[in-house]
Enzyme design. Structure first.
Site, PDB file in Angstrom:
ATOM      1  N   HIS A 208      68.529 -85.076   5.785  1.00  0.00           N
ATOM      2  CA  HIS A 208      67.920 -83.844   4.821  1.00  0.00           C
ATOM      3  C   HIS A 208      66.944 -84.418   4.121  1.00  0.00           C
ATOM      4  O   HIS A 208      66.522 -84.155   3.000  1.00  0.00           O
ATOM      5  CB  HIS A 208      68.874 -83.817   3.858  1.00  0.00           C
ATOM      6  CG  HIS A 208      69.403 -84.521   2.752  1.00  0.00           C
ATOM      7  ND1 HIS A 208      70.043 -85.586   4.173  1.00  0.00           N
ATOM      8  CD2 HIS A 208      68.722 -85.573   1.828  1.00  0.00           C
ATOM      9  CE1 HIS A 208      70.547 -86.624   2.781  1.00  0.00           C
ATOM     10  NE2 HIS A 208      69.733 -86.409   1.700  1.00  0.00           N
TER      11      HIS A 208
HETATM   12  C1  UD1 Z   1      69.680 -84.475  -3.084  1.00  0.00           C
HETATM   13  C2  UD1 Z   1      69.103 -86.000  -3.716  1.00  0.00           C
HETATM   14  C3  UD1 Z   1      69.368 -86.752  -2.326  1.00  0.00           C
HETATM   15  C4  UD1 Z   1      70.697 -86.888  -1.859  1.00  0.00           C
HETATM   16  C5  UD1 Z   1      70.943 -85.349  -1.816  1.00  0.00           C
HETATM   17  C6  UD1 Z   1      72.631 -85.280  -0.601  1.00  0.00           C
HETATM   18  C7  UD1 Z   1      67.497 -86.745  -5.461  1.00  0.00           C
HETATM   19  C8  UD1 Z   1      65.906 -86.365  -5.463  1.00  0.00           C
HETATM   20  N1  UD1 Z   1      68.128 -86.177  -4.094  1.00  0.00           N
HETATM   21  O1  UD1 Z   1      68.502 -84.517  -2.679  1.00  0.00           O
HETATM   22  O2  UD1 Z   1      69.256 -87.995  -3.106  1.00  0.00           O
HETATM   23  O3  UD1 Z   1      70.651 -87.622  -0.583  1.00  0.00           O
HETATM   24  O4  UD1 Z   1      70.889 -84.521  -2.457  1.00  0.00           O
HETATM   25  O5  UD1 Z   1      72.728 -84.084  -0.532  1.00  0.00           O
HETATM   26  O6  UD1 Z   1      68.168 -86.269  -6.151  1.00  0.00           O
HETATM   27  N2  UD1 Z   1      70.465 -76.339  -2.586  1.00  0.00           N
HETATM   28  C9  UD1 Z   1      71.728 -75.279  -1.816  1.00  0.00           C
HETATM   29  N3  UD1 Z   1      72.981 -75.638  -2.332  1.00  0.00           N
HETATM   30  C10 UD1 Z   1      73.175 -76.525  -3.131  1.00  0.00           C
HETATM   31  C11 UD1 Z   1      72.492 -77.426  -3.465  1.00  0.00           C
HETATM   32  C12 UD1 Z   1      71.309 -77.339  -3.325  1.00  0.00           C
HETATM   33  O7  UD1 Z   1      71.170 -74.274  -1.742  1.00  0.00           O
HETATM   34  O8  UD1 Z   1      74.827 -76.233  -3.434  1.00  0.00           O
HETATM   35  C13 UD1 Z   1      69.113 -76.500  -1.619  1.00  0.00           C
HETATM   36  C14 UD1 Z   1      68.441 -76.365  -3.211  1.00  0.00           C
HETATM   37  O9  UD1 Z   1      68.384 -74.549  -3.744  1.00  0.00           O
HETATM   38  C15 UD1 Z   1      67.229 -77.139  -2.254  1.00  0.00           C
HETATM   39  C16 UD1 Z   1      67.277 -78.265  -1.641  1.00  0.00           C
HETATM   40  O10 UD1 Z   1      69.230 -77.341  -1.320  1.00  0.00           O
HETATM   41  O11 UD1 Z   1      66.163 -75.990  -2.198  1.00  0.00           O
HETATM   42  C17 UD1 Z   1      67.439 -79.008  -1.872  1.00  0.00           C
HETATM   43  O12 UD1 Z   1      68.074 -79.305  -3.394  1.00  0.00           O
HETATM   44  P1  UD1 Z   1      68.165 -81.000  -3.900  1.00  0.00           P
HETATM   45  O13 UD1 Z   1      68.787 -80.769  -5.336  1.00  0.00           O
HETATM   46  O14 UD1 Z   1      66.754 -80.879  -4.581  1.00  0.00           O
HETATM   47  O15 UD1 Z   1      68.282 -81.734  -3.279  1.00  0.00           O
HETATM   48  P2  UD1 Z   1      68.539 -83.157  -1.412  1.00  0.00           P
HETATM   49  O16 UD1 Z   1      67.581 -82.538  -0.497  1.00  0.00           O
HETATM   50  O17 UD1 Z   1      69.797 -82.088  -1.790  1.00  0.00           O
END
Ligand code: UD1
Length: 371
Positions: A208
């Protein structure tokens, strides 16, 4: 007896297994009132709610419901919504874990209100400042009063950055507290039969990191290595929402199975709950990942872990554990994976203080100091 109030913060999936043993340990101290705040950075059932149920984390007192956004927007929203909570609760301490945007956003909000911060999992450094998590680590540590570390290298990193020795407490690993507590329950999971794989005969993959999945060429190279590997063994790939979205936008889905049939021997599934994932990790022949926490967990369950990154902030998993940092080059991934598969086992040792008692040590330090 004076009551001390600690606001504990969680936001994203890797935070939940770290806060669970701390919330449980706080219950043993009647002088401490622990208030749990969920920023809502992760919000899906599979990324959040399931972990509260499985790990028996008390329901958050407050959910800031910040959701997704760019780094600036997400961090700013967290700060904006966390400040009034702190003004209302007036805690003696804010406790943050890990390295996600919620960690930094809440730590910064607290220190600006002159509330001391405790950082659990302090001092880890990949020395790669293009990683958003590295920025979150460095900045959170710089403003924390209590720095709880998981391995000796973290203490050294902090000392080199000029952190006073008295602030640093080497306590072990709360993530491993959770693993040891739930390992037996996880052993009963039927996930292997649900996914139709046999013990020690499959590879488990998670990906990821923006550096791996947001860059089309890098991601394609990794997927190509996984496809090649899937000719030798079934691959199970629980897919993070960010990664699923990139597979769609880069149009890579034709390369991989959608989970309904198995022509390519690579099965993409929704993110799994903690117990199912732990079982899959313990019984895998090999794990390929870019996660931080999985490098630590595979060290404890003794499964070989190939880290698809150029660096690790958790060097003890390499020097003592079962982790090998292989990078993201297709040929290198395949070479190292086949090398690992050709050996019978990759023996590791349990790192110092990864004994299931880190949360006890942390809460003891805090009560000795605060109460
Ligand atoms: C975040 C953390 C990372 C951690 C990871 C574990 C930061 C900078 N990054 O990254 O350190 O290893 O989580 O999972 O804080 N999304 C969903 N559903 C959810 C959550 C997220 O669909 O419940 C989607 C969001 O809309 C977004 C993407 O996943 O498009 C990424 O989510 P985001 O919170 O930006 O960061 P992660 O890549 O999950």
């Amino acid at each position: 007896m004076r009551l001390f109030k600690i606001v504990c913060v969680v936001g994203a999936r890797p935070n939940f297994m770290k806060i669970a043993p701390l919330m449980r340990e706080f219950e043993n101290y009647p002088e401490i009132e622990a208030v749990l705040v969920h920023t809502g950075q992760h919000f899906d059932t599979v990324m959040s709610k399931l972990f509260f149920q499985e790990l028996e984390i008390p329901a958050p007192h407050v959910n800031l419901e910040v959701g997704s956004g760019s780094h600036a927007i997400q961090t700013a929203k967290i700060m904006e919504k966390f400040e009034p909570v702190l003004m209302k609760e007036k805690p003696d301490l804010v406790l943050v874990v890990g390295d996600v945007n919620s960690t930094l956003g809440c730590a910064l909000t607290a220190v600006k209100l002159q509330i001391p911060v405790a950082h659990v999992e302090a001092g880890l450094r990949s020395f790669d400042r293009s990683m958003p998590e590295e920025i979150n680590r460095v900045l959170t540590d710089a403003i924390s009063q209590y720095l709880f570390t998981t391995e000796r290298s973290a203490d050294e990193n902090l000392l080199k950055e000029g952190v006073a020795k008295e602030k640093i407490h080497f306590v072990g690993n709360v993530m491993i507290d959770t693993l040891l507590r739930h390992k037996e329950r996880a052993d009963h999971s039927d996930v292997l039969s649900r996914l139709q794989v046999r013990k020690k005969s499959y590879g488990l993959v998670t990906l990821h990191r923006p550096s791996n999945v947001d860059d089309g060429d890098t991601f394609e190279g990794i997927l190509s290595a996984l496809k090649e590997l899937s000719r030798k063994m079934p691959i199970i790939f629980p897919c993070h929402p960010r990664t699923r979205e990139r597979i769609r936008s880069f149009n890579f889905s034709h390369d991989i199975d959608d989970g309904t049939n198995h022509p390519k021997n690579m099965t993409i599934v929704e993110p799994l709950g903690y117990l199912d994932f732990l079982k899959l990790m313990a019984d895998a022949r090999v794990v390929l990942t870019d996660s931080g926490g999985i490098q630590e967990e595979t060290t404890i369950v003794g499964t070989p872990c190939l880290t698809l990154r150029e660096s690790t902030e958790r060097p003890v998993t390499v020097t003592e554990g079962t982790n090998i940092v292989v990078g993201t080059n297709r040929e290198k991934i395949l070479e190292k994976t086949f090398e690992v598969l050709s050996k019978n086992s990759l023996k590791g040792r349990i790192p110092e203080l990864w004994d299931g008692k880190a949360s006890e040590r942390i809460v003891k330090v805090l009560t000795d100091s605060l109460c």
